[in-house]
Write a protein that holds these residues in place. Structure first.
Motif, PDB file in Angstrom:
ATOM      1  N   PRO A  20       0.830  -1.211   0.000  1.00  0.00           N
ATOM      2  CA  PRO A  20       0.000   0.000   0.000  1.00  0.00           C
ATOM      3  C   PRO A  20       0.863   1.259   0.000  1.00  0.00           C
ATOM      4  O   PRO A  20       1.968   1.258   0.550  1.00  0.00           O
ATOM      5  N   GLN A  21       0.356   2.312  -0.638  1.00  0.00           N
ATOM      6  CA  GLN A  21       1.094   3.572  -0.660  1.00  0.00           C
ATOM      7  C   GLN A  21       1.095   4.192   0.733  1.00  0.00           C
ATOM      8  O   GLN A  21       0.080   4.201   1.416  1.00  0.00           O
ATOM      9  N   PRO A  22       2.247   4.713   1.152  1.00  0.00           N
ATOM     10  CA  PRO A  22       2.316   5.323   2.486  1.00  0.00           C
ATOM     11  C   PRO A  22       1.542   6.641   2.541  1.00  0.00           C
ATOM     12  O   PRO A  22       1.365   7.311   1.523  1.00  0.00           O
ATOM     13  N   THR A  23       1.097   6.974   3.743  1.00  0.00           N
ATOM     14  CA  THR A  23       0.455   8.262   3.985  1.00  0.00           C
ATOM     15  C   THR A  23       1.319   9.034   4.966  1.00  0.00           C
ATOM     16  O   THR A  23       2.218   8.456   5.600  1.00  0.00           O
ATOM     17  N   PHE A  24       1.065  10.317   5.112  1.00  0.00           N
ATOM     18  CA  PHE A  24       1.880  11.116   6.021  1.00  0.00           C
ATOM     19  C   PHE A  24       1.044  12.225   6.642  1.00  0.00           C
ATOM     20  O   PHE A  24       0.017  12.638   6.089  1.00  0.00           O
ATOM     21  N   SER A  25       1.505  12.658   7.802  1.00  0.00           N
ATOM     22  CA  SER A  25       0.824  13.718   8.533  1.00  0.00           C
ATOM     23  C   SER A  25       1.857  14.532   9.282  1.00  0.00           C
ATOM     24  O   SER A  25       2.782  13.951   9.855  1.00  0.00           O
ATOM     25  N   PRO A  26       1.737  15.851   9.280  1.00  0.00           N
ATOM     26  CA  PRO A  26       0.794  16.667   8.512  1.00  0.00           C
ATOM     27  C   PRO A  26       1.120  16.633   7.024  1.00  0.00           C
ATOM     28  O   PRO A  26       2.169  16.152   6.624  1.00  0.00           O
ATOM     29  N   VAL A  27       0.209  17.180   6.199  1.00  0.00           N
ATOM     30  CA  VAL A  27       0.380  17.138   4.743  1.00  0.00           C
ATOM     31  C   VAL A  27       1.182  18.321   4.219  1.00  0.00           C
ATOM     32  O   VAL A  27       1.513  18.374   3.032  1.00  0.00           O
ATOM     33  N   SER A  28       1.510  19.254   5.100  1.00  0.00           N
ATOM     34  CA  SER A  28       2.363  20.375   4.705  1.00  0.00           C
ATOM     35  C   SER A  28       3.152  20.832   5.927  1.00  0.00           C
ATOM     36  O   SER A  28       2.778  20.543   7.068  1.00  0.00           O
ATOM     37  N   GLY A  29       4.256  21.508   5.668  1.00  0.00           N
ATOM     38  CA  GLY A  29       5.083  22.012   6.760  1.00  0.00           C
ATOM     39  C   GLY A  29       6.316  22.699   6.229  1.00  0.00           C
ATOM     40  O   GLY A  29       6.623  22.611   5.038  1.00  0.00           O
ATOM     41  N   SER A  30       7.018  23.371   7.102  1.00  0.00           N
ATOM     42  CA  SER A  30       8.254  24.059   6.726  1.00  0.00           C
ATOM     43  C   SER A  30       9.443  23.181   7.085  1.00  0.00           C
ATOM     44  O   SER A  30       9.299  22.124   7.724  1.00  0.00           O
ATOM     45  N   VAL A  31      10.625  23.610   6.683  1.00  0.00           N
ATOM     46  CA  VAL A  31      11.850  22.874   6.991  1.00  0.00           C
ATOM     47  C   VAL A  31      11.930  22.651   8.509  1.00  0.00           C
ATOM     48  O   VAL A  31      11.678  23.563   9.290  1.00  0.00           O
ATOM     49  N   GLY A  32      12.224  21.429   8.898  1.00  0.00           N
ATOM     50  CA  GLY A  32      12.344  21.079  10.311  1.00  0.00           C
ATOM     51  C   GLY A  32      11.078  20.537  10.946  1.00  0.00           C
ATOM     52  O   GLY A  32      11.117  20.010  12.060  1.00  0.00           O
ATOM     53  N   THR A  33       9.938  20.619  10.254  1.00  0.00           N
ATOM     54  CA  THR A  33       8.674  20.101  10.783  1.00  0.00           C
ATOM     55  C   THR A  33       8.752  18.583  10.910  1.00  0.00           C
ATOM     56  O   THR A  33       9.233  17.901  10.010  1.00  0.00           O
ATOM     57  N   PHE A  34       8.278  18.044  12.035  1.00  0.00           N
ATOM     58  CA  PHE A  34       8.226  16.599  12.227  1.00  0.00           C
ATOM     59  C   PHE A  34       7.074  16.034  11.394  1.00  0.00           C
ATOM     60  O   PHE A  34       5.959  16.550  11.425  1.00  0.00           O
ATOM     61  N   ILE A  35       7.358  14.957  10.654  1.00  0.00           N
ATOM     62  CA  ILE A  35       6.373  14.303   9.800  1.00  0.00           C
ATOM     63  C   ILE A  35       6.306  12.829  10.204  1.00  0.00           C
ATOM     64  O   ILE A  35       7.338  12.166  10.344  1.00  0.00           O
ATOM     65  N   THR A  36       5.086  12.320  10.363  1.00  0.00           N
ATOM     66  CA  THR A  36       4.878  10.898  10.637  1.00  0.00           C
ATOM     67  C   THR A  36       4.376  10.234   9.360  1.00  0.00           C
ATOM     68  O   THR A  36       3.360  10.643   8.794  1.00  0.00           O
ATOM     69  N   ILE A  37       5.116   9.234   8.910  1.00  0.00           N
ATOM     70  CA  ILE A  37       4.759   8.479   7.712  1.00  0.00           C
ATOM     71  C   ILE A  37       4.219   7.127   8.165  1.00  0.00           C
ATOM     72  O   ILE A  37       4.845   6.438   8.975  1.00  0.00           O
ATOM     73  N   THR A  38       3.062   6.748   7.650  1.00  0.00           N
ATOM     74  CA  THR A  38       2.438   5.471   8.003  1.00  0.00           C
ATOM     75  C   THR A  38       2.421   4.583   6.762  1.00  0.00           C
ATOM     76  O   THR A  38       2.035   5.028   5.678  1.00  0.00           O
ATOM     77  N   GLY A  39       2.843   3.334   6.936  1.00  0.00           N
ATOM     78  CA  GLY A  39       2.892   2.391   5.825  1.00  0.00           C
ATOM     79  C   GLY A  39       3.188   0.992   6.323  1.00  0.00           C
ATOM     80  O   GLY A  39       2.843   0.645   7.454  1.00  0.00           O
ATOM     81  N   THR A  40       3.863   0.199   5.501  1.00  0.00           N
ATOM     82  CA  THR A  40       4.197  -1.182   5.867  1.00  0.00           C
ATOM     83  C   THR A  40       5.627  -1.497   5.479  1.00  0.00           C
ATOM     84  O   THR A  40       6.222  -0.826   4.640  1.00  0.00           O
TER      85      THR A  40
END
Length: 189
Positions: free
Chosen positions: A106-126
């Motif tokens: 499955p294609q991974p998803t991520f949150s948040p969908v936008s942010g500036s340099v240094g923003t923490f991003i959580t990627i969900t997948g397998t």
């Protein structure tokens, strides 16, 4: 009768000559990938003209290669593809079946969908590497990011300097699995 029998045998032999595959599949660049991800199929006898190499993933319509050489085909995993064998046809000839199955993830998803340099991003997948987070190479539209932590189903990373709007790609364990997001990440100022 002997001449006619020989002629019929010769014609039958010739008619079978064009039906045997002239190429082989020996493997893939990764054992699995998500829809939208480019993979390389290795083998012999492929056509150097990409449009002469057709590839069919289980569950999807055949697609033309995006690039090729006599020993490899590069193709994007198409929408609708499911886990199973891959079939290739070169120059309109007979199909060849891959020796092993290819895993469609499955294609991974991520949150948040936008942010500036240094923003923490959580990627969900397998199929992420949870033992060594650095074995999950994350890029934002081709720009490498630092992975903070990982589990089999989540990666925490930060938006890297130089990132631009685009897809997020995860290359796991040196290409064992390659996943590409369906949606683009947006850089905010």
């Amino acid at each position: 009768f002997k001449v006619i029998g020989t002629l019929v045998s010769f014609i039958l032999i010739l008619s079978g000559c064009g039906n045997s595959p002239t190429h082989t599949i020996t493997g893939f660049s990764s054992v699995g990938a998500s829809v939208g991800t480019q993979i390389t199929i290795y083998g012999t006898g492929f056509d150097s003209n990409p449009s002469n190499n057709m590839v069919a993933f289980t569950g999807a319509s055949p697609v033309a290669a995006t690039s090729s050489s006599p020993t490899m085909i590069v193709v994007t995993v198409p929408s609708g593809a499911t886990t199973g064998v891959i079939l290739t046809s070169t120059d309109g000839g007979p199909e060849v079946t891959s020796p092993t199955s290819f895993t469609v993830l499955p294609q991974p998803t991520f949150s948040p969908v936008s942010g500036s340099v240094g923003t923490f991003i959580t990627i969900t997948g397998t199929n992420f590497d949870s033992t060594t987070p650095a074995n999950n190479v994350v890029t934002f539209n081709g720009i490498p990011a630092t992975v903070i932590s990982s589990s089999p189903t989540q990666i925490v990373t930060t938006v890297p300097t130089g990132a631009t709007n685009g897809l997020i790609t995860i290359n796991v364990d040196g290409g064992t699995y390659i996943l590409t997001s369906a949606n683009s990440f947006s850089i905010s100022q």
